[in-house]
Design an enzyme around this catalytic site. Structure first.
Site, PDB file in Angstrom:
ATOM      1  N   CYS A  67       4.691  -6.116  -1.912  1.00 12.95           N
ATOM      2  CA  CYS A  67       4.106  -6.061  -0.684  1.00 12.95           C
ATOM      3  C   CYS A  67       3.706  -5.106   0.500  1.00 12.95           C
ATOM      4  O   CYS A  67       3.466  -6.229   1.247  1.00 12.95           O
ATOM      5  CB  CYS A  67       4.804  -7.531  -0.099  1.00 12.95           C
ATOM      6  N   HIS A 118       7.910  -8.786   7.319  1.00  8.75           N
ATOM      7  CA  HIS A 118       7.468  -8.898   6.081  1.00  8.75           C
ATOM      8  C   HIS A 118       8.226 -11.035   5.406  1.00  8.75           C
ATOM      9  O   HIS A 118       9.268 -10.722   6.484  1.00  8.75           O
ATOM     10  CB  HIS A 118       8.073  -8.235   4.947  1.00  8.75           C
ATOM     11  N   GLU A 156      -1.251  -6.513  -4.847  1.00 10.98           N
ATOM     12  CA  GLU A 156      -0.684  -6.422  -6.461  1.00 10.98           C
ATOM     13  C   GLU A 156      -1.518  -7.310  -6.837  1.00 10.98           C
ATOM     14  O   GLU A 156      -0.779  -7.470  -7.655  1.00 10.98           O
ATOM     15  CB  GLU A 156       0.684  -7.149  -6.319  1.00 10.98           C
TER      16      GLU A 156
END
Lengths: 130, 387, 347
Positions: free
Chosen positions: C113, C235, C81
């Site tokens: 993400c 994550h 991003e």
């Protein structure tokens, strides 16, 4: 730099692509189109190892306008394993760490950008081996 | 064969001439030539301009046609560019025009208008790109100062010279300039001031190099026969040499040595039939302090490693036994790139004719000029004599 | 023949700023903040580093480990991003720098993400279908966090690259499953310098729902239970969320602890879950099974199951361990950090 000449030099700038004379085996970096010793234009492409050692260095305290954004920074002369000597920025190295003879390896970094909207130029720099 | 002589020489002050354009500076230098010398503009059949980067600095090209037409010169005119050595390279071109018999009287104009670019980092970018390998050095972050810094380190470690000895070049040139009414800086400089100045590229500081300046310098080249018809104030061009080396500093075998200077000097001396010991006065390239030290060694004026101690001992001051850069050099007289090589000739002209005033060196019969582009791309050496 | 990971590499810039130093500037209690997010320091890119340079460095290491030639790479996908260009792919820079051009496909991906794992799924699919011999999937970010925002404590820089093929496999892919909804927990508008986020809303309905659902969906699909996994990476927007997700799934913290690079390099956004995977691969033994679950705001999670092969020990000799990057560091103060991240504009 212009986008055309940046594009033309991407292979050598991005991955140290040299040319080698098929007649005398001399390696050229920056790459040449014609071997001036043999007058041979059949040169083959080869990527240099990217490993070398620092011959000498200094710290650029007053960069030219393009590199003002990241000053001060180190530059030096690097002797590559292939025996070729090139100039480059030396990055990720501390004042007390940088010294003549230290091993270095190829790094891929940004050179500079043209304003906020223009192209960003990338290419080789050197750093202490990971 | 024609003997080529310098029959007139002049220069504008070297400083930031914000109120003068490149053509204003040229017209003033040309005016002074014709004021000083009893010759008509129509007698000048060639104009060779030495200018390093007028396109980049002022966005003006084809100075040959511009300056000739703006100044009522009906001469064949063109520009010579050899980086920082452009002025001396123009002189060599003019010399060969006369020597070949193609032209009789050629005006050589060194010209640079720098300060239309007001930001120093932008000026540095131009100077770096012209004199270094643009693609493989300047584009990737090297600067001329960083190149000279690495050369200085190499010279110091090879010969054991000190940082103070390098700085003493600037001290000496500032001292010499105090006697030059045309100099940019007429103030003395102390070693400590140089060492404490803002760093440029270690070990060099801002005071190891020159300030930005604009200016023009002009010399009139002609045959001895022609010169005799209008003046007795002339000196002989006795030898010329021009040699090159790689622009890329990384490819030099020994950083402390600049082979292009040695080769250019050797050729010029041989042509003139002189040896280094015959030189009474010399103007050499001192864009950086270390450059002067190496030039003096490559030119054979001092043995390798000896120019630093000699400078520190005052031997290269205007009153020393080997006077160097009596004008103040680029460092203190000022350094408008293309104009500087011709200003060197102006100084030698005055020295050999005995009209250098307070800067006058005793018994000056042989004078030498030496120019350099970058850290050794091109070097040009000329030998002048009173006879 | 199975598809899998043939080589992996990460790259993390060497600058670090401590959570305490950031807290000092905003008048917060750094020790308390650090403990509450389980992050000690984060990586900061140098002025000449960005998503393109990080991706190239990681790709070079991954390619070297894989033993594949550059010309055998048929696809390069870079998920991020923080692509330096909105138009002009990071992926073509990588392809050119590793010498893989011109016979390949390439594209930049964005899914907050998880764009890196989205790229991995695409390459697994292409390799599995026999469309290409091998491909490169990369997730990298120079993460943005508004000064003074909670994100500033964690937004780090780094990335991971994976060469995926059918030969030289160090970790075989058993299966992948994704869980995706429209959940507006975090976004950045076109042209905006910093992302906006829903604060507490980024937790239960966003991160936890998607990560847990994807993990469960994958296990159901493969007929596996949580006990079948030896190692886990999720994550890691901070050091707490992945531990809490693991607890909710009944995973002992020891199985995920080794993946938590976030504690030392911060949240590398698209790189976060897969830098964790690389760390697990650095220490896993042949035969071990690894669970990877990414999370991208907006929102979605990609879950993967890998089984480490016998080739891992030999392959590691040609790579660079994640710990090399974790330990390669120099601390900077907030002022230097502000300069490096363009928070001080000098022109």
């Amino acid at each position: 730099m212009s986008i055309a000449d940046y594009w033309r030099l991407e292979a050598p700038r991005f991955r140290l692509e040299a040319t080698k004379c098929t007649n005398c085996d001399k390696i050229y970096f920056p790459p040449k189109r014609v071997c001036p010793i043999c007058n041979n234009d059949e040169l083959i492409h080869m990527d240099l190892s990217g490993r070398g050692r620092l011959i000498t260095f200094t710290k650029v305290e007053k960069p030219a306008v393009e590199f003002e954004y990241m000053g001060p920074y180190y530059v030096g002369i690097v002797e590559l394993e292939e025996g070729i000597r090139i100039s480059a920025s030396i990055v990720d190295v501390a004042e007390e760490q940088i010294k003549e003879g230290m091993p270095l390896e190829l790094a891929f970094r940004k050179y500079y950008a043209i304003g906020d909207e223009g192209i960003v130029y990338y290419g080789y720099k050197f750093r202490p081996p990971l | 064969m024609n003997k080529v002589v310098v029959a007139s020489a002049t220069m504008t002050p070297f400083t930031d001439h914000y109120d003068r354009d490149i053509r204003d500076l040229a017209s003033e230098a040309i005016r002074d030539i014709f004021r000083k010398t009893e010759i008509e503009r129509s007698a000048v059949d060639g104009l060779v301009i030495g200018s390093m980067a007028s396109m980049s600095f002022t966005n003006q090209g084809n100075l040959g046609a511009l300056i000739a037409s703006e100044n009522n010169l009906n001469s064949a005119s063109f520009t010579v560019e050899a980086g920082e050595a452009s002025g001396q390279a123009a002189l060599r071109a003019a010399y060969s025009l006369i020597k070949s018999g193609m032209h009789e009287t050629v005006l050589v104009l060194g010209l640079e208008k720098v300060t239309d670019i007001v930001k120093l980092p932008e000026i540095l970018s131009v100077v770096n790109h012209v004199n270094m390998d643009s693609r493989w050095e300047a584009d990737i972050g090297l600067t001329l100062a960083s190149s000279w810094a690495m050369i200085a380190k190499s010279h110091m470690s090879q010969y054991g010279i000190t940082r103070e000895q390098i700085a003493s070049v600037a001290v000496k040139n500032h001292y010499n300039a105090t006697f030059n009414p045309f100099a940019q800086f007429k103030s003395k400089l102390r070693i400590e001031t140089i060492l404490r100045a803002p760093a440029l590229a270690s070990p060099l500081t801002l005071f190891d190099t020159c300030a930005a300046a604009d200016g023009a310098a002009a010399v009139l080249l002609t045959t001895e026969e022609k010169a005799k018809s209008f003046t007795d104030q002339y000196i002989h061009v006795k030898g010329t040499g021009l040699a090159h080396g790689t622009l890329r500093i990384a490819e030099r075998d020994r950083l402390y040595s600049i082979p292009a200077i040695k080769k250019a000097a050797k050729d010029a001396y041989e042509m003139a039939g002189i040896s280094p010991s015959d030189i009474d006065v010399a103007e050499v390239h001192d864009s950086f302090t270390i450059a002067e030290l190496i030039a003096l060694e490559e030119m054979g004026i001092f043995e390798p490693g000896q120019s630093g101690p000699a400078t520190e001992d005052g031997r290269t001051k205007k009153d020393g036994d080997r006077p160097i850069n009596t004008s103040g050099g680029m460092k203190a007289r000022g350094y408008p790139f293309g104009a500087a090589g011709i200003a060197q000739v102006v100084e030698i002209y005055e020295q050999l004719l005995g009209i250098a005033g307070e800067r006058q060196v005793a018994d000056a019969n042989i004078g030498v000029t030496q120019a350099l582009a970058g850290t050794g791309g091109t070097s040009v050496v000329h030998v002048f004599g009173t006879a | 023949m199975q598809t899998g990971i043939a080589g992996y590499g990460v790259y993390i810039p060497m600058n670090r700023i401590s959570v305490e130093e950031i807290a000092r500037v905003w008048g917060e209690d750094g020790v308390r903040v650090s403990r509450s997010i389980n992050v000690f320091e984060k990586s900061v890119p140098s002025l000449d580093e960005d998503t393109i340079t990080i991706s190239v460095e990681a790709a070079r290491i991954a390619l070297r480990m894989s033993g594949f030639s550059p010309s055998s790479i048929g696809a390069v996908y870079v998920g991020s991003e923080s692509h330096p260009f909105a138009v002009y792919p990071s992926a073509v820079h990588v392809a050119e720098a590793i010498g893989a051009t011109p016979h390949l496909t390439a594209a930049d991906l964005e899914f907050a993400c998880k764009a890196g794992t989205a790229g991995m799924q695409m390459v697994f699919g292409m390799v599995g279908a026999g469309q290409i011999e091998a491909g490169l999937a990369i997730g990298t970010d120079t993460s943005q966090g508004r000064p003074g925002d909670a994100l500033e404590y964690t937004a780090g820089a780094g990335g991971a690259a994976f060469v995926i093929g059918k030969d030289n496999i160090v970790a075989e892919l058993e299966g992948t499953y994704s869980f995706t909804t429209d959940t507006p927990d975090f976004w950045r508008r076109e042209g905006a310098s910093y992302p906006s986020h829903g604060s507490r809303f980024t937790g239960a309905p966003a991160y936890f729902r998607h990560v847990i659902s994807a993990a469960k969906g994958l296990m159901e699909q493969l007929g596996l239970t949580i006990d079948d996994f030896d190692r886990v990476t999720f994550h890691q927007p901070n050091g707490k969320f992945p531990l809490n997700a693991a607890r909710a799934l009944g995973i002992p913290s020891e199985k995920i602890e080794d993946a938590l690079a976030v504690k030392y390099v911060g949240n590398t956004y698209s790189g976060a879950s897969i830098v964790g995977l690389a760390r697990q691969l650095d220490i896993a033994k042949p035969g071990e099974r690894i669970l990877l679950v990414s999370y991208g705001s907006g929102a979605g999670s990609d879950a993967f199951s890998f089984v480490v092969t016998d080739l891992i020990d030999e392959a590691r000799q040609h790579g660079v361990p994640v710990d090399t990057f974790i330990n390669r560091k120099r601390f900077i103060d907030y002022a230097t950090y502000a300069r490096y991240r363009g928070k001080i504009r000098i022109k």
